[in-house]
Design a protein around this motif. Structure first.
Motif, PDB file in Angstrom:
ATOM      1  N   SER A  88      -1.624  33.017  52.864  1.00 33.55           N
ATOM      2  CA  SER A  88      -0.575  33.469  53.772  1.00 33.55           C
ATOM      3  C   SER A  88       0.344  34.483  53.088  1.00 33.55           C
ATOM      4  CB  SER A  88       0.254  32.264  54.235  1.00 33.55           C
ATOM      5  OG  SER A  88       1.445  32.683  54.862  1.00 33.55           O
ATOM      6  N   TRP A  89       0.427  35.687  53.649  1.00 37.41           N
ATOM      7  CA  TRP A  89       1.335  36.686  53.071  1.00 37.41           C
ATOM      8  C   TRP A  89       2.777  36.209  53.192  1.00 37.41           C
ATOM      9  CZ3 TRP A  89       5.338  38.821  55.674  1.00 37.41           C
ATOM     10  CH2 TRP A  89       5.302  38.778  57.072  1.00 37.41           C
ATOM     11  N   ALA A  90       3.099  35.513  54.287  1.00 36.12           N
ATOM     12  CA  ALA A  90       4.470  35.022  54.474  1.00 36.12           C
ATOM     13  C   ALA A  90       4.808  33.981  53.405  1.00 36.12           C
ATOM     14  CB  ALA A  90       4.638  34.431  55.872  1.00 36.12           C
ATOM     15  N   ALA A  91       3.855  33.098  53.104  1.00 36.00           N
ATOM     16  CA  ALA A  91       4.087  32.079  52.075  1.00 36.00           C
ATOM     17  C   ALA A  91       4.284  32.737  50.712  1.00 36.00           C
ATOM     18  CB  ALA A  91       2.930  31.088  52.040  1.00 36.00           C
ATOM     19  N   ARG A  92       3.479  33.732  50.411  1.00 35.03           N
ATOM     20  CA  ARG A  92       3.637  34.423  49.118  1.00 35.03           C
ATOM     21  C   ARG A  92       4.985  35.137  49.075  1.00 35.03           C
ATOM     22  NH1 ARG A  92      -1.763  35.757  50.191  1.00 35.03           N
ATOM     23  NH2 ARG A  92      -1.181  37.913  50.604  1.00 35.03           N
ATOM     24  N   TRP A  93       5.385  35.788  50.163  1.00 33.21           N
ATOM     25  CA  TRP A  93       6.658  36.501  50.220  1.00 33.21           C
ATOM     26  C   TRP A  93       7.833  35.533  50.046  1.00 33.21           C
ATOM     27  CZ3 TRP A  93      10.501  36.831  54.249  1.00 33.21           C
ATOM     28  CH2 TRP A  93      11.430  37.858  54.050  1.00 33.21           C
ATOM     29  N   LEU A  94       7.692  34.316  50.583  1.00 37.90           N
ATOM     30  CA  LEU A  94       8.744  33.301  50.470  1.00 37.90           C
ATOM     31  C   LEU A  94       8.656  32.506  49.164  1.00 37.90           C
ATOM     32  CD1 LEU A  94       8.651  31.956  54.130  1.00 37.90           C
ATOM     33  CD2 LEU A  94      10.557  33.194  53.048  1.00 37.90           C
ATOM     34  N   ARG A  95       7.677  32.840  48.314  1.00 39.39           N
ATOM     35  CA  ARG A  95       7.448  32.150  47.032  1.00 39.39           C
ATOM     36  C   ARG A  95       7.057  30.689  47.212  1.00 39.39           C
ATOM     37  NH1 ARG A  95      12.417  34.320  43.279  1.00 39.39           N
ATOM     38  NH2 ARG A  95      11.556  36.355  42.829  1.00 39.39           N
ATOM     39  N   ILE A  96       6.314  30.399  48.279  1.00 43.99           N
ATOM     40  CA  ILE A  96       5.817  29.043  48.488  1.00 43.99           C
ATOM     41  C   ILE A  96       4.285  29.036  48.534  1.00 43.99           C
ATOM     42  CG2 ILE A  96       7.901  28.167  49.602  1.00 43.99           C
ATOM     43  CD1 ILE A  96       6.544  28.570  52.319  1.00 43.99           C
ATOM     44  N   GLY A  97       3.665  30.121  48.094  1.00 44.15           N
ATOM     45  CA  GLY A  97       2.219  30.269  48.151  1.00 44.15           C
ATOM     46  C   GLY A  97       1.440  29.321  47.266  1.00 44.15           C
ATOM     47  N   LYS A  98       2.087  28.703  46.272  1.00 42.36           N
ATOM     48  CA  LYS A  98       1.375  27.781  45.377  1.00 42.36           C
ATOM     49  C   LYS A  98       1.661  26.324  45.721  1.00 42.36           C
ATOM     50  CE  LYS A  98       0.749  30.930  41.565  1.00 42.36           C
ATOM     51  NZ  LYS A  98       0.842  31.154  40.135  1.00 42.36           N
ATOM     52  N   PHE A  99       2.421  26.100  46.778  1.00 45.73           N
ATOM     53  CA  PHE A  99       2.728  24.732  47.186  1.00 45.73           C
ATOM     54  C   PHE A  99       1.693  24.239  48.185  1.00 45.73           C
ATOM     55  CE2 PHE A  99       7.331  26.071  46.317  1.00 45.73           C
ATOM     56  CZ  PHE A  99       7.255  25.655  45.001  1.00 45.73           C
ATOM     57  N   ILE A 100       1.731  22.939  48.475  1.00 46.32           N
ATOM     58  CA  ILE A 100       0.767  22.366  49.402  1.00 46.32           C
ATOM     59  C   ILE A 100       1.173  22.679  50.848  1.00 46.32           C
ATOM     60  CG2 ILE A 100       0.093  20.566  47.779  1.00 46.32           C
ATOM     61  CD1 ILE A 100       1.804  18.609  49.284  1.00 46.32           C
ATOM     62  N   PRO A 101       0.217  22.650  51.782  1.00 42.42           N
ATOM     63  CA  PRO A 101       0.541  22.910  53.190  1.00 42.42           C
ATOM     64  C   PRO A 101       1.637  21.973  53.686  1.00 42.42           C
ATOM     65  CG  PRO A 101      -1.832  22.884  52.879  1.00 42.42           C
ATOM     66  CD  PRO A 101      -1.216  22.406  51.579  1.00 42.42           C
ATOM     67  N   GLY A 102       2.513  22.487  54.535  1.00 48.48           N
ATOM     68  CA  GLY A 102       3.608  21.696  55.088  1.00 48.48           C
ATOM     69  C   GLY A 102       4.604  22.577  55.794  1.00 48.48           C
ATOM     70  N   CYS A 103       5.763  22.009  56.115  1.00 44.52           N
ATOM     71  CA  CYS A 103       6.859  22.736  56.761  1.00 44.52           C
ATOM     72  C   CYS A 103       7.908  23.076  55.704  1.00 44.52           C
ATOM     73  CB  CYS A 103       7.492  21.887  57.858  1.00 44.52           C
ATOM     74  SG  CYS A 103       6.401  21.591  59.257  1.00 44.52           S
ATOM     75  N   TYR A 104       8.299  24.335  55.668  1.00 43.72           N
ATOM     76  CA  TYR A 104       9.251  24.826  54.673  1.00 43.72           C
ATOM     77  C   TYR A 104      10.383  25.581  55.362  1.00 43.72           C
ATOM     78  CZ  TYR A 104       5.681  23.677  51.256  1.00 43.72           C
ATOM     79  OH  TYR A 104       4.768  22.990  50.490  1.00 43.72           O
ATOM     80  N   THR A 105      11.527  25.621  54.691  1.00 47.46           N
ATOM     81  CA  THR A 105      12.627  26.415  55.204  1.00 47.46           C
ATOM     82  C   THR A 105      12.503  27.850  54.696  1.00 47.46           C
ATOM     83  OG1 THR A 105      15.025  26.641  55.328  1.00 47.46           O
ATOM     84  CG2 THR A 105      14.141  25.769  53.291  1.00 47.46           C
ATOM     85  N   LEU A 106      13.067  28.763  55.432  1.00 50.53           N
ATOM     86  CA  LEU A 106      13.063  30.157  55.011  1.00 50.53           C
ATOM     87  C   LEU A 106      14.063  30.391  53.890  1.00 50.53           C
ATOM     88  CD1 LEU A 106      12.919  31.872  58.515  1.00 50.53           C
ATOM     89  CD2 LEU A 106      11.017  31.309  56.983  1.00 50.53           C
ATOM     90  N   ALA A 107      15.187  29.662  53.924  1.00 50.88           N
ATOM     91  CA  ALA A 107      16.214  29.873  52.896  1.00 50.88           C
ATOM     92  C   ALA A 107      17.154  28.681  52.798  1.00 50.88           C
ATOM     93  CB  ALA A 107      17.025  31.128  53.228  1.00 50.88           C
ATOM     94  N   VAL A 108      17.596  28.418  51.579  1.00 50.59           N
ATOM     95  CA  VAL A 108      18.673  27.464  51.325  1.00 50.59           C
ATOM     96  C   VAL A 108      19.783  28.234  50.616  1.00 50.59           C
ATOM     97  CG1 VAL A 108      17.203  25.417  51.166  1.00 50.59           C
ATOM     98  CG2 VAL A 108      17.723  26.706  49.108  1.00 50.59           C
ATOM     99  N   ALA A 109      21.015  27.786  50.781  1.00 52.37           N
ATOM    100  CA  ALA A 109      22.142  28.480  50.158  1.00 52.37           C
ATOM    101  C   ALA A 109      22.586  27.801  48.866  1.00 52.37           C
ATOM    102  CB  ALA A 109      23.312  28.555  51.138  1.00 52.37           C
ATOM    103  N   GLU A 110      22.255  26.542  48.711  1.00 56.30           N
ATOM    104  CA  GLU A 110      22.711  25.771  47.551  1.00 56.30           C
ATOM    105  C   GLU A 110      21.710  25.855  46.412  1.00 56.30           C
ATOM    106  OE1 GLU A 110      23.707  21.693  48.744  1.00 56.30           O
ATOM    107  OE2 GLU A 110      23.717  22.454  50.796  1.00 56.30           O
ATOM    108  N   GLU A 111      22.219  25.710  45.198  1.00 56.82           N
ATOM    109  CA  GLU A 111      21.351  25.656  44.016  1.00 56.82           C
ATOM    110  C   GLU A 111      21.061  24.211  43.667  1.00 56.82           C
ATOM    111  OE1 GLU A 111      22.227  27.753  40.443  1.00 56.82           O
ATOM    112  OE2 GLU A 111      22.916  29.530  41.520  1.00 56.82           O
ATOM    113  N   LEU A 112      19.918  24.000  43.052  1.00 54.72           N
ATOM    114  CA  LEU A 112      19.581  22.697  42.490  1.00 54.72           C
ATOM    115  C   LEU A 112      20.586  22.423  41.365  1.00 54.72           C
ATOM    116  CD1 LEU A 112      17.333  20.482  42.653  1.00 54.72           C
ATOM    117  CD2 LEU A 112      16.150  21.762  40.862  1.00 54.72           C
TER     118      LEU A 112
END
Length: 133
Positions: A88-112
């Protein structure tokens, strides 16, 4: 040639072979949703308490209220469902391309929090803080 839809594959990407093949899908889409501050996986509070984060088992969220509250947030923007993160180009762009399939948010504002960033570092796992806009 067929597009090999499903199954294990994935070429590793840091996930163990005996680990989950996909993340739990949120059981509700109301105010109880939370997003992991490291990988941005979206599930309900109860789901994080029951199974932790499938991408971030080293954060020890399973059955630990404090870790769930500290490592997740109810404040996030948008949701994307990803079935084949590696393709998925969108997953790679969001930096979630190496994670397992699922539901992800587009952005969070807080830091770990820093202590959990150290846990990531101790486990040789990259943490990308949210971009400041």
């Amino acid at each position: 040639m067929r597009g090999g839809g499903g199954g294990g594959g994935g070429g590793g990407d840091g996930m163990m072979d005996d680990g989950p093949k996909y993340a739990q899908i949120p059981t509700s889409f109301g105010h109880e949703l939370r997003a992991c501050l490291r990988c941005r996986l979206v599930k309900t509070y109860d789901q994080f308490m029951e199974q932790g984060c499938e991408n971030c088992p080293f954060l020890d969220m399973e059955r630990d209220h404090d870790n769930v509250v500290n490592c997740t947030t109810p404040n996030f923007t948008g949701i994307i469902s990803v079935m084949d993160p590696g393709r998925s180009w969108a997953a790679r762009w969001l930096r979630i391309g190496k994670f397992i399939p699922g539901c992800y948010t587009l952005a969070v504002a807080e830091e770990l929090p820093e202590e959990y960033q150290s846990v990531c570092q101790d486990n040789n796992v990259q943490y990308f803080p949210p971009k400041r806009v």
